[in-house]
Design an enzyme around this catalytic site. Structure first.
Site, PDB file in Angstrom:
ATOM      1  N   GLU A  66       1.102  -1.274   0.403  1.00 17.92           N
ATOM      2  CA  GLU A  66       0.150   0.266  -0.316  1.00 17.92           C
ATOM      3  C   GLU A  66       1.016   1.730  -0.048  1.00 17.92           C
ATOM      4  OE1 GLU A  66      -2.183  -0.076   3.794  1.00 17.92           O
ATOM      5  OE2 GLU A  66      -2.568  -2.729   2.918  1.00 17.92           O
ATOM      6  N   LYS A 121       2.387   4.715   1.688  1.00 18.39           N
ATOM      7  CA  LYS A 121       2.703   4.793   3.112  1.00 18.39           C
ATOM      8  C   LYS A 121       2.093   6.298   3.140  1.00 18.39           C
ATOM      9  CE  LYS A 121       5.490   5.134   7.120  1.00 18.39           C
ATOM     10  NZ  LYS A 121       5.452   5.868   7.797  1.00 18.39           N
ATOM     11  N   GLU A 166      -5.160   7.322   7.482  1.00 17.46           N
ATOM     12  CA  GLU A 166      -4.175   8.099   7.747  1.00 17.46           C
ATOM     13  C   GLU A 166      -4.526   9.319   6.787  1.00 17.46           C
ATOM     14  OE1 GLU A 166      -1.519   7.767   9.247  1.00 17.46           O
ATOM     15  OE2 GLU A 166      -0.173   9.144   8.573  1.00 17.46           O
ATOM     16  N   ARG A 182       5.172  -3.522  17.280  1.00 14.92           N
ATOM     17  CA  ARG A 182       5.858  -2.732  16.215  1.00 14.92           C
ATOM     18  C   ARG A 182       6.211  -3.893  15.168  1.00 14.92           C
ATOM     19  NH1 ARG A 182       7.872   2.116  14.622  1.00 14.92           N
ATOM     20  NH2 ARG A 182       6.964   3.142  16.312  1.00 14.92           N
ATOM     21  N   LYS A 233       7.830  -0.224   6.779  1.00 16.76           N
ATOM     22  CA  LYS A 233       8.030   0.408   6.261  1.00 16.76           C
ATOM     23  C   LYS A 233       8.825   0.635   4.940  1.00 16.76           C
ATOM     24  CE  LYS A 233       8.683   2.885   9.388  1.00 16.76           C
ATOM     25  NZ  LYS A 233       8.852   4.062  11.101  1.00 16.76           N
TER      26      LYS A 233
HETATM   27  N1  ATP Z   1      -1.453   2.216   4.320  1.00 21.06           N
HETATM   28  C1  ATP Z   1      -0.756   2.524   5.416  1.00 21.06           C
HETATM   29  N2  ATP Z   1      -1.083   1.028   6.203  1.00 21.06           N
HETATM   30  C2  ATP Z   1      -0.873   1.549   7.616  1.00 21.06           C
HETATM   31  N3  ATP Z   1      -0.027   2.611   8.016  1.00 21.06           N
HETATM   32  C3  ATP Z   1       0.162   3.625   6.602  1.00 21.06           C
HETATM   33  C4  ATP Z   1      -0.487   3.362   5.925  1.00 21.06           C
HETATM   34  N4  ATP Z   1      -0.187   4.927   5.179  1.00 21.06           N
HETATM   35  C5  ATP Z   1       1.112   5.977   5.887  1.00 21.06           C
HETATM   36  N5  ATP Z   1       0.438   5.269   7.438  1.00 21.06           N
HETATM   37  C6  ATP Z   1       1.055   5.459   8.358  1.00 21.06           C
HETATM   38  O1  ATP Z   1       2.577   5.043   8.556  1.00 21.06           O
HETATM   39  C7  ATP Z   1       2.698   4.200  10.125  1.00 21.06           C
HETATM   40  C8  ATP Z   1       4.276   3.099  10.187  1.00 21.06           C
HETATM   41  O2  ATP Z   1       4.409   3.664  10.247  1.00 21.06           O
HETATM   42  P1  ATP Z   1       5.192   3.272  12.124  1.00 21.06           P
HETATM   43  O3  ATP Z   1       4.349   2.277  12.517  1.00 21.06           O
HETATM   44  O4  ATP Z   1       6.571   2.920  12.430  1.00 21.06           O
HETATM   45  O5  ATP Z   1       4.958   5.351  12.552  1.00 21.06           O
HETATM   46  P2  ATP Z   1       5.847   6.004  12.415  1.00 21.06           P
HETATM   47  O6  ATP Z   1       6.832   5.401  13.846  1.00 21.06           O
HETATM   48  O7  ATP Z   1       4.638   7.097  12.845  1.00 21.06           O
HETATM   49  O8  ATP Z   1       6.880   6.379  11.408  1.00 21.06           O
HETATM   50  P3  ATP Z   1       6.288   7.263  10.601  1.00 21.06           P
HETATM   51  O9  ATP Z   1       7.021   8.569  11.187  1.00 21.06           O
HETATM   52  O10 ATP Z   1       7.872   6.640   9.243  1.00 21.06           O
HETATM   53  O11 ATP Z   1       5.967   7.483  10.230  1.00 21.06           O
HETATM   54  C9  ATP Z   1       1.370   4.620  10.541  1.00 21.06           C
HETATM   55  O12 ATP Z   1       1.092   4.625  11.985  1.00 21.06           O
HETATM   56  C10 ATP Z   1       0.618   5.374   9.710  1.00 21.06           C
HETATM   57  O13 ATP Z   1       0.959   6.924  10.268  1.00 21.06           O
END
Ligand code: ATP
EC number: 6.5.1.1
Length: 567
Positions: free
Chosen positions: A260, A262, A312, A427, A433
């Site tokens: 998907e 991001k 998101e 996590r 990602k």
């Molecule tokens: N398609 C998607 N599926 C899941 N999460 C997504 C998607 N698109 C965006 N996101 C965002 O990406 C985040 C996933 O990365 P992670 O859980 O590491 O969060 P993070 O620590 O905020 O990382 P980052 O700073 O990379 O956004 C999710 O918390 C969400 O906010």
């Protein structure tokens, strides 16, 4: 009714223990000794919380109000209280010293007793008295609320001994500083009521409320815990992603991938019960009032009686292209007028998961099954949609999607295990990602320094820390003083003024609450900081208002970045 003094005594005892096992024993004994009514309250208190993060009740007492209450209760001037904060370096010690002085003054001058009318009888207060007062404080907001909050705080300080006041003051700003976190409380509940820690953990995962879990464990052991369910309007922790070094590595790890885009915005969890919609942020705070446009979109386009959805929220320009991350955060701030914000910063909501639908919990189902149900209940339109998901194990296909995402101004791709269930708060490897080389760290601000000369009224430099989930401590890793605009410095000074818990000269100690995203050149070994590491050329990239301090980089991750730098 247990006296608050007993709670304060246990806190004092724990402060002198360094072993987690011993701490667990002490907490467990306390949980066993109190009534069922007191159990949820003490479970939260001992972690420094008054209410769970997601609760509608929020205490909202900043340090300035607390200083005023201590000043009124002790008879010391505000300036004297501020001096005490500076000399003791701790709000708890300040309360002890201030109320200690009050007693001496009282002896000297009996007439002053009438001023402390509420404590003339000097009665002891119970844990539930304290909780009731906190509950009352949480009911007031807006203009005129300060005096009502103040009355309650004064009552509490006037009726507590200086030893009780140490923990009362810290609780008031929800920063107890005795080192008890969720892990210790989970194990303590398990020990106190003889339920395996794994079952306690599962109950916590579903309810996000250790108070509730403790009561279930006490009342009916495993059987009662197994009846705990996810509920609408009680958010659960969000599943998180790990960074994958490469798309090839992700395919090697997971085989078939659900790919998907991001999106670069803010994660939201939406609870829909008929036309009642509640939206929770990544920090599990209720942000519904800031997002009326999303509320409307969900009401109109989600075809379900009840559902818990995740997605998101992304700020977009007039062509629907994503705007800077800072813009979305403005939408979450209460200080701006909501109508103007809705007009100036329109959002689209990209939904990517569903955890509950019409009475059924879907968390244990595979991602693919959850997604089928998500697609079936959302009508895609400009303001809300379920974006495309591609199933593949072909590296070229994933590379193309990755390139298209970056071209569209998005952050990268999410590579998910299609068979995996939803694991709240984890996590793990089931969500990976991939984004362009990450050279930023999310770190917690734990202290700061006032500026010089023209900037003497502004906080100019911030001390940063990473998180150690083992014992819930924040470990210093460096300071940042660059990357701030003047406007940002002024705004941040205002925010941090309410988080000051100690002061010495130009240095201030802050309640760990705000997360900075920091760019840096390199991580180095260092004996200057408690983490054992330091950052070369740190500069501020973003204030991550969407993240809680416990979501900052862990010491393990700092270590692994350090090692990977060395090849
Ligand atoms: N398609 C998607 N599926 C899941 N999460 C997504 C998607 N698109 C965006 N996101 C965002 O990406 C985040 C996933 O990365 P992670 O859980 O590491 O969060 P993070 O620590 O905020 O990382 P980052 O700073 O990379 O956004 C999710 O918390 C969400 O906010």
């Amino acid at each position: 009714m247990t006296d608050f003094k007993e709670f304060a005594d246990v806190c004092k005892q724990i402060e002198h223990i360094s072993s987690s096992l011993e701490m667990t024993d002490v907490v467990s004994d306390m949980l066993k000794s109190i009534s069922t009514e007191e159990l949820p309250v003490v479970t939260h208190f001992v972690m420094g919380d008054v209410f769970p993060a997601w609760s509608v009740e929020q205490l909202g007492v900043g340090t300035s109000l607390l200083y005023s209450a201590l000043s009124e209760s002790s008879g010391l001037s505000l300036k004297e209280i501020e001096d005490l904060v500076r000399s003791t370096g701790d709000i708890g010690e300040t309360a002890v010293a201030a109320l200690g002085k009050k007693k001496k003054n009282k002896k000297k001058n009996q007439a002053s007793l009438s001023f402390f009318s509420e404590d003339a009888a000097s009665v002891s207060i119970s844990i539930m008295d304290v909780f009731e007062r906190f509950l009352d404080i949480s009911r007031y907001s807006g203009a005129g609320s300060q005096s009502s909050k103040m009355r309650n705080l004064q009552f509490l300080f006037n009726s507590s001994s200086s030893e009780e006041a140490r923990y009362l003051a810290r609780l008031t700003i929800e920063d107890l500083r005795i080192g008890v976190g969720e892990g210790i409380v989970r194990d303590a509940i398990s020990k106190a009521f003889d339920v395996p820690a794994g079952d306690i953990e599962r109950g916590f995962m579903l309810t996000n409320d250790l108070g509730l879990v403790a009561v279930a464990a006490k009342e009916g052991g495993i059987e009662e815990i197994s009846k705990l369910r996810m509920e609408l309007d009680r958010p659960i922790k969000m599943m998180l992603a790990q960074v994958t070094p490469s798309i090839e590595a992700a395919i090697k790890d997971l085989g078939m991938l659900a790919v998907e885009w991001k999106f670069d915005g803010a994660r939201v969890q939406i609870h829909k019960k008929g036309d009642s919609i509640n939206i929770f942020s990544r920090r599990l705070e209720n942000v519904t009032l800031s997002l009326p446009d999303i509320v409307e979109a969900v009401k109109l386009h989600v075809k379900a009686d009840s559902a818990i959805l995740e997605g998101e929220a992304v700020a977009v320009d007039e062509n629907g292209a994503p705007r800077a991350f800072q813009d979305i955060l403005k939408r979450f701030r209460r200080k701006y007028d909501v109508e103007t914000m809705v007009r100036e910063i329109p959002l689209t909501l990209n939904l990517f998961d569903i955890l509950y639908l019409n009475g059924d919990v879907l968390m244990d189902q595979s991602l693919l099954r959850r997604r089928e149900q998500l697609v079936a209940c959302v009508e895609n339109c400009d303001s809300i949609k379920v974006d495309e998901q591609v199933l593949t194990d072909d590296v070229n296909v994933v590379n193309d999607i990755y390139a298209a995402a970056l071209n569209g101004g998005h952050e990268g791709v999410m590579l998910k295990n299609p068979e995996a269930s939803y694991s709240p708060g984890k996590r793990g490897k089931n969500w990976l990602k991939k984004k362009p080389i990450m050279e930023t760290l999310d770190l917690v601000v734990i202290a700061a320094e006032w500026g010089y000369g023209k900037r003497a009224n502004l906080i100019g430099s911030y001390a940063l820390a990473c998180f150690d989930p083992e014992d819930g401590k924040f470990l210093p890793i460096g300071k940042v003083a660059t990357g701030f605009s003047d406007e940002q410095l002024a705004e941040l000074t205002e925010v941090f003024s309410e988080l000051i818990i100690g002061e010495s000269g130009r240095e201030i100690e802050l309640k760990p609450d705000v997360v900075f995203e920091i760019a840096f050149e390199e991580i180095q070994k260092s004996t200057n900081y408690g983490s054992g590491y330091a950052l070369r050329f740190p500069r501020l990239v973003n204030v991550r208002e969407d993240k809680s301090p416990e979501e900052a980089e862990t010491i393990d991750r700092i270590e692994s970045i350090y090692l990977s730098q060395r090849g």
